[in-house]
Design a protein around this motif. Structure first.
Motif, short mmCIF file in Angstrom:
data_model
loop_
_atom_site.label_atom_id
_atom_site.label_comp_id
_atom_site.label_asym_id
_atom_site.label_seq_id
_atom_site.Cartn_x
_atom_site.Cartn_y
_atom_site.Cartn_z
N ILE A 37 4.38 48.67 33.18
CA ILE A 37 4.49 47.64 34.22
C ILE A 37 5.16 48.29 35.42
CG2 ILE A 37 5.47 45.39 34.83
CD1 ILE A 37 3.45 45.24 32.53
N ARG A 38 4.59 48.08 36.60
CA ARG A 38 5.19 48.64 37.81
C ARG A 38 5.04 47.67 38.96
NH1 ARG A 38 1.57 50.99 41.51
NH2 ARG A 38 -0.58 50.97 40.80
N PRO A 39 5.85 47.82 39.99
CA PRO A 39 5.71 46.96 41.17
C PRO A 39 4.37 47.22 41.87
CG PRO A 39 7.83 48.07 41.19
CD PRO A 39 7.01 48.70 40.10
N ASP A 40 3.80 46.19 42.43
CA ASP A 40 2.58 46.31 43.22
C ASP A 40 2.92 47.05 44.51
OD1 ASP A 40 0.38 45.92 44.89
OD2 ASP A 40 0.08 43.86 44.26
N TYR B 140 3.82 42.37 40.29
CA TYR B 140 3.75 43.44 39.29
C TYR B 140 2.32 43.69 38.82
CZ TYR B 140 8.67 42.49 39.35
OH TYR B 140 9.96 42.31 39.78
N TRP C 264 0.00 45.86 35.62
CA TRP C 264 0.08 46.53 34.33
C TRP C 264 -0.88 47.71 34.31
CZ3 TRP C 264 -4.67 46.61 32.16
CH2 TRP C 264 -5.51 45.51 32.27
N SER D 25 -2.38 41.36 40.69
CA SER D 25 -0.94 41.45 40.46
C SER D 25 -0.40 40.12 39.94
CB SER D 25 -0.22 41.86 41.75
OG SER D 25 -0.43 40.91 42.75
N VAL E 48 7.20 39.97 35.56
CA VAL E 48 6.97 41.00 34.56
C VAL E 48 6.42 40.37 33.29
CG1 VAL E 48 8.13 42.69 33.08
CG2 VAL E 48 8.72 42.55 35.49
#
Length: 62
Positions: A14-17, A24, A26, A42, A46
């Motif tokens: 999971i990471r920030p857009d 977020y 995936w 997005s 989370v």
């Protein structure tokens, strides 16, 4: 920062857009293959991103 988990042979990241740091994305990566897939959209949280990634991993595992 990136959160990680494993489900059904897939690693879930999971990471920030990059377009909106309050949302977020995936990323699914195969743990024993070269498979990689990113979320098409997005998510607001989370938790939502993880739930969708887990559902997608379940789909791919069938």
């Amino acid at each position: 920062m990136m959160a990680n988990g494993v489900r059904n042979g897939f690693r879930i990241g999971i990471r920030p857009d990059p377009q909106n740091s309050k949302r977020y994305l995936w990323i699914l990566s195969g743990t024993q293959t070269l498979f990689r897939e990113e979320s098409p959209s997005s998510y607001d949280s989370v938790e939502q991103a993880i739930a969708d990634a887990e559902a997608r991993a379940d789909e791919l595992d069938q």
